[in-house]
Every structure is written in C-alpha cells, then in structure tokens.
Design an enzyme around this catalytic site. Structure first.
Site, short mmCIF file in Angstrom:
data_model
loop_
_atom_site.label_atom_id
_atom_site.label_comp_id
_atom_site.label_asym_id
_atom_site.label_seq_id
_atom_site.Cartn_x
_atom_site.Cartn_y
_atom_site.Cartn_z
N CYS A 18 122.30 51.13 25.40
CA CYS A 18 121.09 50.86 26.15
C CYS A 18 120.99 51.87 27.29
O CYS A 18 121.98 52.56 27.58
CB CYS A 18 121.08 49.42 26.68
SG CYS A 18 122.30 49.09 27.97
N HIS A 575 119.71 43.72 35.31
CA HIS A 575 120.78 44.55 35.85
C HIS A 575 120.23 45.82 36.47
O HIS A 575 119.16 46.29 36.10
CB HIS A 575 121.85 44.87 34.81
CG HIS A 575 121.33 45.30 33.48
ND1 HIS A 575 120.94 44.40 32.51
CD2 HIS A 575 121.12 46.53 32.95
CE1 HIS A 575 120.54 45.06 31.43
NE2 HIS A 575 120.63 46.35 31.68
#
Length: 666
Positions: A18, A575
């Site tokens: 990612c 995040h």
C-alpha cells in the site's frame, strides 16, 4: 509461508503493498493466507512495506508457482513473472475479496499476453470495481511515475551540484567568461566529476518515469530519449530541452513501450520482445518524434527569445529584468534559462553588464527559496525533499539553479509558478538598483568574489526575490496540502483541529513513550458521527505525542481520500506517516455506536489510529505489521469487543504486537 501440507495443491505467489506500507500491506497478506488455507492452496507472500521487502521469492518459487497475485497500490515490477498467470489489483481487493482474487489468478492470462490495464503498474485497481475513472487512473499512473523519476534523480542533482559548488568555491576565480578553474588543478577534476553527474540528471529522470509506466522495458528507451532531450545539437538548439523535456520523453517512452508490450506475440518471440523489440522501437519512435516534432519548435523558440531580448535591451531596465528573471527561473537550466543567461553573457562582451546582473541575481532565487521553504515548513515535505532542500540551499549560494529541479519536478504546479514570480521580482529589482555582473556566472558567490557592481543592491534584490518565491511556493503547496482535508461540509471540524494544534503547540516533546498505553485507548465513547470527526478525536487523544496535530489529521484524511481504511469486520485503521508525529503512536477506540466509515461499508465499531514519524524505526513498523495481521483474526476482534477496561484492551493488543511486550498502563 506455506499454508498447506500437500505439495500437489496449487502454489500461488502474492505481493501486497500500500502507499504508506504501514497497515493495508499486512492485512492483505493475512487475509490472502487465510483464504488460501480455506481453499486448500499453498501460498507464499512477499510484502512491500515501510520496513522493506519481506518474504522475497526465490527463482525456484517463481518457477514452481501456478499463479501470481499482486494486490498493490504502488508500482510493482512484473518482469520476473513473465509467462506466469497473473492477476493484479489494488490492495483493498486483496483485503476484502481474497478468495475470489486467488481463484481468479489460477485462470488468469499469462502476463506477457495481457492486453488489459492489468499489465499497467499504476492501474492495478481498475479490475476491482470499475469505480475509478480512466482519467483518474491515468493521472495516478503519471503521478507515481513522476515520483519514481524524481526519487531516482535526486542523488544525481545533489552529487553533481555539491561537487561543482565545492570546486567553484575553492578553485574558482572570476573572469569575463565566468568563474574559471585552472585546467591542471584538482578542483577542475572535481568540477568535471560534478558535470558528469549533472549530465545524467535528466536521462535518469526520463528513464525512471518510463519505468513507472511500463516497468523495466521502459528503462533503456527512457534513458536514451532523455539524453536526446538534453542534446540540443540534434535539433538545432543551443540549450537543449532541460528537465521539462526529460519529463516529456519519459512519459512518451513509457506509454510507447507499454503499447508495444501489449501486442500479442508468439511464445518463441516473447523472450526477445522486452530486451530487443521494445527498447529499439520505443527509442526510434520517441527519439524521432522529439527530434523532428518537439525539438524544432524548441530551437525556434530559442532563437525568437534571443531576438526578443535583444530588441528589449534599450527599453526599461525593470521590464527587461522582469523578463530575464522569469526566464532564468522558469526551467532551471533549460532553454528559457539558457537563452536569458547567454543573452546576459553576450551583453558583457558588448560593454553592458547589467543584463547579466539581472540573470545572476535571479539564478539563485529558485534553489535558495526551495531551501527556505523546506526548512520553514518541514512537515509539508517528505524526507527526500527535505534533504534535497538543504542541498539546494547550498547550491543556490553558488548560482547552481538546477538545485531546485527535484522539487520542481515533484510539484511543478506549485514550485514553477513561484520560481517565475520570485525570479522576475529579483531580476527587476536588480535592474532598478543598477546591479551589474562582469562574469558569466551567478549567485552570491560572484558578489563575494568581487565580480558584481552594487553588491548591496544585489543582496537586497536577491533577498526580496527569495522571500517572494518561498512565500508563493508555500502558499500554493499549502493549498494543495490541505485541499483534500477540507470540504464544504467539514468547515466546523477545521476549527476544532486548528484548536488542537494551537493548544498543543507549547507542550514539551515526549522522548520515551510506549507505543500503546491506557492514555491512548478510548472505550465506548462518542468520538463523532463520521470518520473525520473520529480521526480528529483520536488525534486529540494522542496529541501530547505529536508536534503538529493538524498535519497528522490532514495526512490521515488524505490517505482516506485515496482509499478508505475501513477493512471490513467493523474495523477501520486510519494511519499517517508524517513529520507531525513525535514518537510512534498507536491509539485504539471502541465506539459506543457504529459509524459509517465509507459508503457501502458495514458500521465500524473498532478504530485503530497508527501515527509514525517519517523516519520511524523498523522495530515499531514490525510491531504495527503484526497488529495489522492480528486485526484480521476473528478471535482478536471478539476479545477487544469484550474488553471490560482500557487495561484489558492494552493487554489484548500488546499480546498481538509482542507476547513479551508489556506497555505501561499509565
């Protein structure tokens, strides 16, 4: 990591990645492992996270594999999987539909035969739901490719620029032709080494942009055509096309190579296709296009600009300074820059050193402004940009305008307009102050060495130009930086976030803190009715660990804008990797009522906020990767839902991170 005992079951190799490499990378790996176990498949997984590549496949693994799965939102090179069945998609698909993805991979076409967007690194999400438009997918591909080129180019800019700067500062002496270095001296050797490094700058940029679009087959043609862009003699230009030309050749080479890659070929021809056919034909096509269609207009523009400047020589010095300064700062070593610079040098021979004074002042503005901007708002820039900013500041003192290229290439819409405005202001003021430079070089070094008339005026003009340039640059970057975090229906939330930043600005930095404690846990509280409010509440909860809470909020929301961090099972993991984080931090919230994290997702009741500094150590990231895997397990989630106290939640999460870890509870 095999999940089956039978050697006869299909073997699937999977890659997960990612953009931040913090959570989704490892959640996808966990779900793929679990799905493979249920389906009776063997699987080995290679994770590309912030802690590096783990589980790297061996050549034997690849040879024995029945299929390849790529669940990634970053560029993943596929060359080693040639001839294998391959399914490529985004990381979200690997998290939410792992069984379907594994099953599809076993019947997917072999990679070299693909003609769909699946073989395009930047478009790996297109086969998931079709929700992303083609234009957006192409835009994301171009952005990733540009960042790939910039990241590989930076070391060449820094190495070349600093070597030249050292050589000029120690071995250079002013002459009418510039700062001269004795040919038989060590400093001349150092200067030539720096020049060689600089000569690779644009080809590297071009080559790795092409790699970001077409994988490794784009490298050779990208490098070669990038060299063409800088070799103006091929198309009658004295200046070449500079880094902007390198971006053009990189993009063209990438897409031409990609188009040739998609042509179905016989399996006997396939082995030579990427090493002979693609490089040769891509180089010919793009090279000839650039020489005959792009290069000629560049050369013509060069001549026209030179004539235009010559006609202006007798007009207002302020107007002439505006034009020269803007041209100098526009492309930082490209045709506009060189046209203005050579015009100024030619006027020295004609007895008028004022145009060179304008150029010498403006030439230092972009690199110095980049240095100031990256020092003034460090949290807005990544580590590579901050390092490049420091080097640019040093190069700016020696009149090496190319020092600003890395940031200009990475953020052209913000940096280039600021450069033009700042350069124009500096050039105009230099003209108004009667600054004259008697050598063909620029930057503060020429004033220090006594080659400039009106040194005070030179430094005043330079200082104002740098302030203007850096201010405009930060304004434009700030607008882009916050745009995704601000929308019409979130104006009230901005005030709260700004309040957090103001309230915590004076708090002392905490040097030693556990990753998780009861102070970073919230159980059954109302943290808001949507994901933005929840993220803001969690950031406020951990604000003593942050240097700039607002930046952390913005970074987390920008991540959400790209892809929802809701991962199913009622769990979300926002995040942020940001300079606004002081120490690696984990916050956990069990919400009193489920909220809709993103449209179409089940209500979210468990939220983990992961916040790490840009230079976070690998140890913390390894722990967070374990957490990401644990979240995918039913037992872990059930225990958290049943936790009766904050300390219970801390113990449950800590046991998943590391059985031997016992975080502080207060």
């Amino acid at each position: 990591m095999s999940t089956s005992d039978t050697s006869k079951s299909p073997l699937i190799l999977a890659i997960t990645a990612c953009p931040t490499g913090i959570a989704h990378t490892y959640m996808a790996a966990e779900n793929l492992e679990a799905a493979a176990a249920e389906l009776g498949y063997r699987i080995k997984i290679e994770t590309h996270g912030s802690i590096g590549v783990e589980g790297t496949f061996s050549s034997q693994d690849i040879e024995e594999a029945d299929a390849i799965v790529i669940g990634a939102d970053t560029v993943i090179a596929k060359d080693r999987f040639r001839g294998k069945r391959l399914a490529a998609t985004g990381v979200d698909e690997a998290i939410k539909h792992p069984k379907e993805l594994l099953t599809r991979a076993l019947s997917a076409a072999k990679w070299e035969e693909k003609t769909s967007s699946e073989s395009t690194p930047g478009n790996q999400r297109e086969e998931t739901s079709g929700s992303a438009s083609g234009i957006r997918a192409v835009g994301e591909t171009l952005y990733k490719a540009l960042m790939n080129g910039v990241s590989h180019m930076i070391p060449f800019v820094v190495t070349g620029g600093l070597l030249i700067a050292v050589a000029l500062s120690i071995g250079g002496t002013p002459t009418p032709e510039g700062l001269a270095i004795p040919e038989d001296s060590f400093w001349n050797t150092l200067n030539e080494l720096g020049g060689l490094a600089f000569s690779l700058m644009v080809p590297i940029l071009s080559g790795y942009i092409a790699v970001g679009i077409a994988d490794r087959p784009g490298l050779a043609p990208g490098l070669i055509t990038g060299l063409i862009a800088t070799t103006g003699s091929l198309y009658g230009s004295e200046a070449g096309a500079g880094f902007l030309g390198g971006i053009v050749t990189g993009v063209l080479s990438g897409y031409v190579a990609l188009g040739i890659k998609k042509i179905p070929v016989n399996r006997y021809i396939a082995p030579i296709w990427p090493i002979i056919v693609i490089p040769i034909f891509t180089t010919l096509i793009v090279g000839l296009i650039f020489i005959y269609l792009v290069g000629a207009p560049v050369a013509g523009a060069f001549e026209a600009m030179t004539e235009y400047l010559a006609e202006m020589e007798g007009s207002s010095v302020i107007v002439l300074g505006l034009v020269i300064g803007a041209m100098i700062a526009f492309d930082m070593g490209g045709p506009f820059n060189k046209t203005a610079f050579l015009f100024g040098g030619g006027m020295i021979a004609a007895g008028n050193a004022a145009p060179m004074g304008m150029a010498a002042t403006a030439i230092a503005v972009p690199p110095l402004a980049v240095g100031v901007a990256t020092l003034f708002r460090r949290s807005w820039f990544n580590k590579a940009e901050k390092d490049a900013g420091i080097a640019a500041f040093f190069m700016g003192f020696f009149g090496i305008t190319e020092g600003a290229i890395p940031l200009a290439a990475a953020r052209p819409l913000q940096v280039i307009p600021a450069n033009v405005i700042g350069g124009a202001v500096a050039g105009a003021l230099a003209g108004a102050f009667g600054v004259a430079d008697h050598v063909m070089h620029g930057g503060p070094i020429v004033a220090v060495l006594g080659a400039v008339d009106n040194v005070v005026g030179f430094f005043i003009a330079l200082l104002i130009g740098v302030v203007v340039c850096a201010s405009v640059m930060l304004l434009l970057i700030g607008l882009t930086h916050n745009r995704k975090a601000r929308s019409k229906d979130e104006s009230s939330g901005e005030q709260g976030a700004a309040g957090i930043a103001k309230e915590d600005a004076s708090q002392s930095t905490i040097q030693e803190e556990p990753l998780l404690s009861v102070d970073t846990v919230s159980l059954d509280q109302d943290l808001g009715t949507n994901r933005k409010e929840t993220i803001e509440s969690l950031v406020q909860l951990v604000s003593p660990r942050l240097s700039d809470p607002f930046v952390v909020i913005t970074t987390a929301l920008e991540r959400e804008a790209k892809h929802s961090t809701g991962v199913g099972h009622g769990v979300a993991i926002p995040h942020a990797r940001s300079a606004g984080v002081t120490v690696p931090t984990l916050a956990f919230a069990r919400l009193s009522e489920g909220i809709t994290w993103a449209e179409g997702e089940e209500p979210t009741t468990l939220v983990f906020l992961i916040a790490v500094p840009e230079d976070a150590g690998k140890q913390h990231l390894k722990l967070l990767s374990k957490l990401a895997r644990a979240i995918m397990k039913d037992d872990f989630r059930t225990r958290l839902q049943s936790a009766t106290s904050k300390q219970d939640a801390v113990d449950i999460i800590s046991s998943a991170l590391d059985p031997a870890t016992s975080p502080a509870s207060s």
